[in-house]
Design an enzyme around this catalytic site. Structure first.
Site, PDB file in Angstrom:
ATOM      1  N   GLY A 147       0.439  -4.921  18.567  1.00 41.64           N
ATOM      2  CA  GLY A 147      -0.654  -5.774  17.976  1.00 41.64           C
ATOM      3  C   GLY A 147      -0.351  -6.816  18.141  1.00 41.64           C
ATOM      4  O   GLY A 147      -0.683  -8.060  18.042  1.00 41.64           O
ATOM      5  N   GLU A 198       3.975  -9.374  12.084  1.00 39.15           N
ATOM      6  CA  GLU A 198       3.131  -8.648  13.013  1.00 39.15           C
ATOM      7  C   GLU A 198       1.647  -9.352  11.858  1.00 39.15           C
ATOM      8  O   GLU A 198       1.894 -10.301  12.370  1.00 39.15           O
ATOM      9  CB  GLU A 198       3.048  -8.240  11.226  1.00 39.15           C
ATOM     10  CG  GLU A 198       4.145  -7.054  10.864  1.00 39.15           C
ATOM     11  CD  GLU A 198       3.251  -5.583  11.848  1.00 39.15           C
ATOM     12  OE1 GLU A 198       2.567  -5.935  12.457  1.00 39.15           O
ATOM     13  OE2 GLU A 198       3.814  -4.198  10.735  1.00 39.15           O
ATOM     14  N   ASP A 199       0.833  -8.438  12.864  1.00 34.63           N
ATOM     15  CA  ASP A 199      -0.383  -9.089  13.412  1.00 34.63           C
ATOM     16  C   ASP A 199      -0.865  -8.901  12.320  1.00 34.63           C
ATOM     17  O   ASP A 199      -2.203  -9.867  11.301  1.00 34.63           O
ATOM     18  CB  ASP A 199      -1.163  -7.975  14.494  1.00 34.63           C
ATOM     19  CG  ASP A 199      -0.765  -7.037  14.640  1.00 34.63           C
ATOM     20  OD1 ASP A 199      -0.064  -6.408  13.588  1.00 34.63           O
ATOM     21  OD2 ASP A 199      -1.342  -5.996  14.993  1.00 34.63           O
ATOM     22  N   ASP A 226      -0.890  -3.719   6.611  1.00 34.72           N
ATOM     23  CA  ASP A 226      -2.927  -2.881   5.714  1.00 34.72           C
ATOM     24  C   ASP A 226      -2.422  -2.443   4.960  1.00 34.72           C
ATOM     25  O   ASP A 226      -2.041  -2.466   3.501  1.00 34.72           O
ATOM     26  CB  ASP A 226      -3.006  -2.712   7.016  1.00 34.72           C
ATOM     27  CG  ASP A 226      -4.243  -1.134   6.659  1.00 34.72           C
ATOM     28  OD1 ASP A 226      -4.743  -1.888   4.770  1.00 34.72           O
ATOM     29  OD2 ASP A 226      -4.409  -0.586   7.134  1.00 34.72           O
ATOM     30  N   SER A 227      -1.741  -0.786   4.455  1.00 35.25           N
ATOM     31  CA  SER A 227      -0.690   0.042   3.365  1.00 35.25           C
ATOM     32  C   SER A 227       0.604  -0.888   3.732  1.00 35.25           C
ATOM     33  O   SER A 227       1.508  -0.794   2.316  1.00 35.25           O
ATOM     34  CB  SER A 227      -0.672   1.384   4.454  1.00 35.25           C
ATOM     35  OG  SER A 227      -0.289   1.242   5.551  1.00 35.25           O
ATOM     36  N   GLY A 228       1.235  -1.661   4.825  1.00 32.69           N
ATOM     37  CA  GLY A 228       2.330  -2.170   3.889  1.00 32.69           C
ATOM     38  C   GLY A 228       3.318  -1.414   4.431  1.00 32.69           C
ATOM     39  O   GLY A 228       4.645  -1.067   4.587  1.00 32.69           O
ATOM     40  N   THR A 243       4.545   0.192   7.755  1.00 34.55           N
ATOM     41  CA  THR A 243       5.396   0.208   8.566  1.00 34.55           C
ATOM     42  C   THR A 243       6.189  -1.267   8.086  1.00 34.55           C
ATOM     43  O   THR A 243       7.270  -1.142   8.639  1.00 34.55           O
ATOM     44  CB  THR A 243       4.677  -0.722   9.761  1.00 34.55           C
ATOM     45  OG1 THR A 243       3.407   0.319   9.816  1.00 34.55           O
ATOM     46  CG2 THR A 243       5.165  -0.969  11.037  1.00 34.55           C
ATOM     47  N   LEU A 244       5.647  -2.270   7.638  1.00 34.82           N
ATOM     48  CA  LEU A 244       6.846  -3.482   6.975  1.00 34.82           C
ATOM     49  C   LEU A 244       7.613  -2.758   6.786  1.00 34.82           C
ATOM     50  O   LEU A 244       8.689  -3.317   6.420  1.00 34.82           O
ATOM     51  CB  LEU A 244       6.117  -4.197   6.376  1.00 34.82           C
ATOM     52  CG  LEU A 244       5.666  -5.777   6.568  1.00 34.82           C
ATOM     53  CD1 LEU A 244       7.489  -6.483   7.844  1.00 34.82           C
ATOM     54  CD2 LEU A 244       5.676  -7.618   5.876  1.00 34.82           C
ATOM     55  N   LYS A 246      -3.999  -7.287   4.637  1.00 33.10           N
ATOM     56  CA  LYS A 246      -5.455  -6.725   3.235  1.00 33.10           C
ATOM     57  C   LYS A 246      -5.215  -6.586   2.395  1.00 33.10           C
ATOM     58  O   LYS A 246      -3.846  -6.504   1.897  1.00 33.10           O
ATOM     59  CB  LYS A 246      -5.666  -5.278   4.365  1.00 33.10           C
ATOM     60  CG  LYS A 246      -6.496  -5.208   5.736  1.00 33.10           C
ATOM     61  CD  LYS A 246      -6.436  -4.217   6.117  1.00 33.10           C
ATOM     62  CE  LYS A 246      -6.863  -4.078   7.515  1.00 33.10           C
ATOM     63  NZ  LYS A 246      -7.420  -2.756   7.944  1.00 33.10           N
TER      64      LYS A 246
HETATM   65  P1  IMP Z   1       0.650  -0.582   8.235  1.00 29.92           P
HETATM   66  O1  IMP Z   1       1.277   0.312   8.216  1.00 29.92           O
HETATM   67  O2  IMP Z   1      -0.364   0.614   7.336  1.00 29.92           O
HETATM   68  O3  IMP Z   1       0.532  -2.053   7.153  1.00 29.92           O
HETATM   69  O4  IMP Z   1      -0.415  -1.085   9.115  1.00 29.92           O
HETATM   70  C1  IMP Z   1       0.022  -2.240  10.214  1.00 29.92           C
HETATM   71  C2  IMP Z   1      -0.545  -1.590  11.541  1.00 29.92           C
HETATM   72  O5  IMP Z   1      -1.295  -1.197  11.491  1.00 29.92           O
HETATM   73  C3  IMP Z   1      -0.565  -2.808  12.143  1.00 29.92           C
HETATM   74  O6  IMP Z   1       0.544  -3.574  12.973  1.00 29.92           O
HETATM   75  C4  IMP Z   1      -1.536  -3.097  13.150  1.00 29.92           C
HETATM   76  O7  IMP Z   1      -1.320  -2.303  14.179  1.00 29.92           O
HETATM   77  C5  IMP Z   1      -1.933  -1.558  12.760  1.00 29.92           C
HETATM   78  N1  IMP Z   1      -3.617  -1.716  11.770  1.00 29.92           N
HETATM   79  C6  IMP Z   1      -3.732  -2.367  10.455  1.00 29.92           C
HETATM   80  N2  IMP Z   1      -5.373  -2.625  10.152  1.00 29.92           N
HETATM   81  C7  IMP Z   1      -5.787  -2.890  11.806  1.00 29.92           C
HETATM   82  C8  IMP Z   1      -7.294  -3.305  11.357  1.00 29.92           C
HETATM   83  O8  IMP Z   1      -8.311  -3.438  10.856  1.00 29.92           O
HETATM   84  N3  IMP Z   1      -7.426  -3.108  13.426  1.00 29.92           N
HETATM   85  C9  IMP Z   1      -6.552  -3.035  13.839  1.00 29.92           C
HETATM   86  N4  IMP Z   1      -4.975  -2.335  13.682  1.00 29.92           N
HETATM   87  C10 IMP Z   1      -5.144  -2.654  12.039  1.00 29.92           C
END
Ligand code: IMP
Length: 180
Positions: free
Chosen positions: A48, A102-103, A106-108, A110-111, A134
């Site tokens: 992303g 990071e792009d 969201d939940s965090g 990954t990071l 988010k």
């Molecule tokens: P997290 O682990 O939930 O924070 O998700 C992070 C990853 O989910 C990002 O690096 C994106 O690749 C993907 N992601 C989260 N939200 C979106 C969205 O609204 N659109 C597209 N990809 C998303």
């Protein structure tokens, strides 16, 4: 294009390329100031962040290195909660100043996982820059030093972000306006 349709979802233009460009210049300026005299390693998280990383790093004026890693925890419009294996970072990151790119956070999940892994591997410092953040990440106080835009809990695509693999090629960011 003002709206786009991908599979079952419709999206409308949300953050135009011109706003992205201005915000990215601001983020790069802060990083240039904060890392003066250091040689950080930028670590873009694929897929992303490829467009964001490219535009951001073009504005970096200090010496730096770049290394890519790949992860994925998304299926459709929601996180699966399971992180696939980190691929990459075979270069030694030991004793380096690392900036994760990071792009979107969201939940965090990954990071958080990457931050912990890099610190465990003996990085000198680890910070993150994310174009988008988010609401769930804000509520959980996930550490992100540099943030472009704060969003509510809405699904976006374009500028590297996808919906089931599609839409990464748009230069603007779009947001879903039909129900998830
Ligand atoms: P997290 O682990 O939930 O924070 O998700 C992070 C990853 O989910 C990002 O690096 C994106 O690749 C993907 N992601 C989260 N939200 C979106 C969205 O609204 N659109 C597209 N990809 C998303």
């Amino acid at each position: 294009m003002v709206t786009v349709k991908i599979n079952d979802l419709e999206f409308k233009k949300f953050i135009p390329a011109s706003k992205l460009e201005a915000k990215i210049a601001e983020l790069a300026h802060k990083i240039n100031e904060d890392y003066k005299g250091k040689t950080p390693v930028f670590l873009p998280i694929l897929n992303g962040s490829f467009m964001f990383a490219s535009d951001l790093i073009k504005e970096i004026r200090i010496d730096c290195r770049i290394s890519f890693v790949k992860t994925s925890s998304y299926a459709g419009t929601s996180s699966t909660g399971q992180l696939k294996t980190l691929i990459g970072h075979e270069e030694s990151l030991f004793n380096q100043h690392i900036i994760i790119v990071e792009d979107i956070v969201d939940s965090g999940l990954t990071l958080d996982k990457i931050l912990t892994e890099l610190r465990d591997r003996g990085a000198k410092s680890v910070e993150a820059v994310s174009l988008l953040r988010k609401k769930p990440a804000r509520e959980k106080n996930i550490e992100v030093k540099y943030v472009g835009f704060d969003l509510e809990d809405e699904f976006v695509l374009g500028y590297g972000l996808d919906y089931d693999g599609l839409g990464r090629n748009y230069k603007d960011i779009y947001k879903a306006f039909s129900p998830k």
